[in-house]
Scaffold this motif. Sequence first.
Motif, PDB file in Angstrom:
ATOM      1  N   ASP A 123      -8.912  -2.409   0.850  1.00  0.00           N
ATOM      2  CA  ASP A 123      -9.886  -3.135   1.662  1.00  0.00           C
ATOM      3  C   ASP A 123      -9.569  -4.619   1.795  1.00  0.00           C
ATOM      4  N   LEU A 124      -8.593  -5.099   1.043  1.00  0.00           N
ATOM      5  CA  LEU A 124      -8.285  -6.520   1.098  1.00  0.00           C
ATOM      6  C   LEU A 124      -7.714  -6.897   2.459  1.00  0.00           C
ATOM      7  N   VAL A 125      -8.183  -7.998   2.983  1.00  0.00           N
ATOM      8  CA  VAL A 125      -7.757  -8.479   4.299  1.00  0.00           C
ATOM      9  C   VAL A 125      -7.212  -9.891   4.133  1.00  0.00           C
ATOM     10  N   ASN A 126      -6.015 -10.110   4.660  1.00  0.00           N
ATOM     11  CA  ASN A 126      -5.385 -11.435   4.603  1.00  0.00           C
ATOM     12  C   ASN A 126      -5.007 -11.836   6.020  1.00  0.00           C
ATOM     13  N   ILE A 127      -5.742 -12.808   6.563  1.00  0.00           N
ATOM     14  CA  ILE A 127      -5.491 -13.287   7.924  1.00  0.00           C
ATOM     15  C   ILE A 127      -5.293 -14.796   7.885  1.00  0.00           C
ATOM     16  N   ALA A 128      -4.155 -15.230   8.401  1.00  0.00           N
ATOM     17  CA  ALA A 128      -3.839 -16.667   8.465  1.00  0.00           C
ATOM     18  C   ALA A 128      -3.975 -17.326   7.095  1.00  0.00           C
ATOM     19  N   GLY A 129      -3.571 -16.579   6.046  1.00  0.00           N
ATOM     20  CA  GLY A 129      -3.595 -17.135   4.704  1.00  0.00           C
ATOM     21  C   GLY A 129      -4.950 -17.094   4.035  1.00  0.00           C
ATOM     22  N   LYS A 130      -5.958 -16.582   4.706  1.00  0.00           N
ATOM     23  CA  LYS A 130      -7.294 -16.493   4.115  1.00  0.00           C
ATOM     24  C   LYS A 130      -7.578 -15.034   3.751  1.00  0.00           C
ATOM     25  N   ARG A 131      -8.211 -14.863   2.576  1.00  0.00           N
ATOM     26  CA  ARG A 131      -8.424 -13.517   2.047  1.00  0.00           C
ATOM     27  C   ARG A 131      -9.914 -13.172   2.012  1.00  0.00           C
ATOM     28  N   SER A 132     -10.198 -11.913   2.306  1.00  0.00           N
ATOM     29  CA  SER A 132     -11.548 -11.384   2.159  1.00  0.00           C
ATOM     30  C   SER A 132     -11.402  -9.882   1.923  1.00  0.00           C
ATOM     31  N   SER A 133     -12.513  -9.186   1.911  1.00  0.00           N
ATOM     32  CA  SER A 133     -12.479  -7.726   1.779  1.00  0.00           C
ATOM     33  C   SER A 133     -13.396  -7.116   2.826  1.00  0.00           C
ATOM     34  N   LEU A 134     -13.080  -5.894   3.235  1.00  0.00           N
ATOM     35  CA  LEU A 134     -13.909  -5.211   4.214  1.00  0.00           C
ATOM     36  C   LEU A 134     -15.315  -4.972   3.664  1.00  0.00           C
ATOM     37  N   ALA A 135     -15.405  -4.715   2.353  1.00  0.00           N
ATOM     38  CA  ALA A 135     -16.725  -4.486   1.758  1.00  0.00           C
ATOM     39  C   ALA A 135     -17.602  -5.727   1.890  1.00  0.00           C
ATOM     40  N   TYR A 136     -17.023  -6.910   1.645  1.00  0.00           N
ATOM     41  CA  TYR A 136     -17.795  -8.153   1.768  1.00  0.00           C
ATOM     42  C   TYR A 136     -18.207  -8.394   3.216  1.00  0.00           C
ATOM     43  N   LEU A 137     -17.283  -8.181   4.126  1.00  0.00           N
ATOM     44  CA  LEU A 137     -17.594  -8.382   5.544  1.00  0.00           C
ATOM     45  C   LEU A 137     -18.661  -7.408   6.014  1.00  0.00           C
ATOM     46  N   ASN A 138     -18.577  -6.154   5.572  1.00  0.00           N
ATOM     47  CA  ASN A 138     -19.592  -5.173   5.940  1.00  0.00           C
ATOM     48  C   ASN A 138     -20.969  -5.590   5.419  1.00  0.00           C
ATOM     49  N   HIS A 139     -20.990  -6.093   4.201  1.00  0.00           N
ATOM     50  CA  HIS A 139     -22.264  -6.534   3.615  1.00  0.00           C
ATOM     51  C   HIS A 139     -22.890  -7.654   4.450  1.00  0.00           C
ATOM     52  N   GLN A 140     -22.064  -8.600   4.868  1.00  0.00           N
ATOM     53  CA  GLN A 140     -22.581  -9.714   5.668  1.00  0.00           C
ATOM     54  C   GLN A 140     -23.075  -9.240   7.030  1.00  0.00           C
ATOM     55  N   LEU A 141     -22.365  -8.303   7.619  1.00  0.00           N
ATOM     56  CA  LEU A 141     -22.772  -7.771   8.921  1.00  0.00           C
ATOM     57  C   LEU A 141     -24.105  -7.029   8.816  1.00  0.00           C
ATOM     58  N   CYS A 142     -24.215  -6.177   7.808  1.00  0.00           N
ATOM     59  CA  CYS A 142     -25.423  -5.348   7.684  1.00  0.00           C
ATOM     60  C   CYS A 142     -26.637  -6.139   7.218  1.00  0.00           C
ATOM     61  N   ALA A 143     -26.411  -7.346   6.701  1.00  0.00           N
ATOM     62  CA  ALA A 143     -27.531  -8.180   6.256  1.00  0.00           C
ATOM     63  C   ALA A 143     -28.199  -8.926   7.408  1.00  0.00           C
ATOM     64  N   ILE A 144     -27.608  -8.887   8.596  1.00  0.00           N
ATOM     65  CA  ILE A 144     -28.178  -9.578   9.757  1.00  0.00           C
ATOM     66  C   ILE A 144     -29.379  -8.799  10.277  1.00  0.00           C
ATOM     67  N   GLU A 145     -30.438  -9.499  10.580  1.00  0.00           N
ATOM     68  CA  GLU A 145     -31.661  -8.863  11.050  1.00  0.00           C
ATOM     69  C   GLU A 145     -31.397  -8.069  12.342  1.00  0.00           C
TER      70      GLU A 145
END
Length: 450
Positions: free
Chosen positions: A338-360
């Motif tokens: 799930d690790l994502v590395n774009i333009a030297g910046k790292r995140s995970s799909l799980a974290y991104l999904n959490h942020q997306l689903c937390a939007i009203e």
Amino acid sequence: MKPITGHGLDDVLAWRASGPVRVREFLADAQAVAALLPAGAGVLNLCEDRYHFAVLFAACLLTDKVSLQPSSHSAETLQRLAQEHPGCFAVVDGPFDVAGLPSLPFPDLAALTRVSVDRVPEIDADRVVAILFTSGSTGLPQPHAKTWGRLVQNGRAEAVALGLDRRPHVLVGTVPVQHSYGFESTFLLALHGGCSFWSGKPFFPQDVVDALAAVPQPRMLVTTPYHLGTLLASGLDWPALDICLSATAPLCTELAARVEAHSGAPVHEIYGSTESGQLATRRTTAGAVWQLLPGVRLVQDADTTSACEGHVEGVVPLSDIIELQDGGRFLLHGRHADLVNIAGKRSSLAYLNHQLCAIEGVQEGAFFLPDEADRSADGITRLTAFVVAPGVSSRTLQSALRQRIDRVFLPRPLVFVDALPRNSTGKLMRSTLQALHRRYVGRGGDHDAV
């Protein structure tokens, strides 16, 4: 040697629409079905009814057959299993396309001749009695053999971890019993954890409510984040619930808190995999730390964490990034894949999904990183996000995401869909998201919404 069940002959093992089923009746049913099974070492136990599954599984134990339990029931999967397990046959208890595989219907139990049962049979602890399957990197079924002794330990360990050994519950499951989670937490937990189970597999909210109402307290609902979300959204009143258990996908703290507030029952999660079996539990609202099940141990070599001992078959590498703590506790930091590395910046799909689903207004959503062959023609890595958010505009969602995640991870495109293609356990498989990407986006897709 280990007994088929840790229950006594007069204990209740299952609940059906007709009432409770005691171990003595269950074993008589299993012996009667065993006498009807044809030759062949492998049995695809495709029974939807949880009691039918249990009877057939026990019949296989009594006749030295192996229960084959694929994660997918597609024609391609069944045909491949037939090739890899010559002589196997399927048993079904309803309309089912067995893709040309030899099969027979589950018999009418009421019409069978039973003999009296005066003891619980014992099975060789070292015998392989089940093969569970996962889809590996090739997408083909990958077999994982389970021995009887380890399965017995599995059921006992979960009961101890959840306190069910001291106060057995009736288990109502929304997940298929063939899959590892349903197999462990609705079948093994009953067979060797002192509990009993409801025979049905409710799916829709009203069905779940009716199933809970059909069994006595204390009750435990064995389910998924997806089912919990739909239950809450239904607005139905739930019968009194004593424990809720969730797995197959991360459960966000906010959803767990809402379930606890609505039901009054603590919400626990199970962590594990088909390869390793269940490994740990936590109460979601109590924090991020997981506690290993009794007897299980985690070991680390560089970035790889493996499970071993207890009910684990051998040493099993895990797919997750794990931070070990003292006392059999650990933290999960996402999956390696799930690790994502774009333009030297790292995140995970799980974290991104959490942020997306937390939007009203977002009911559910998932980020997707396309394979190299499916990426845009200019070769630039761009994430896609699929979202179910009726009444919310693309502009509103993108603006909300900019407040939550780095701009390099913003989805291009953001694809609105009516529903996400979850499987029978509520999981989102990469293969189905990949098909969704090719359908809506394709090469060169660079729009903000569909």
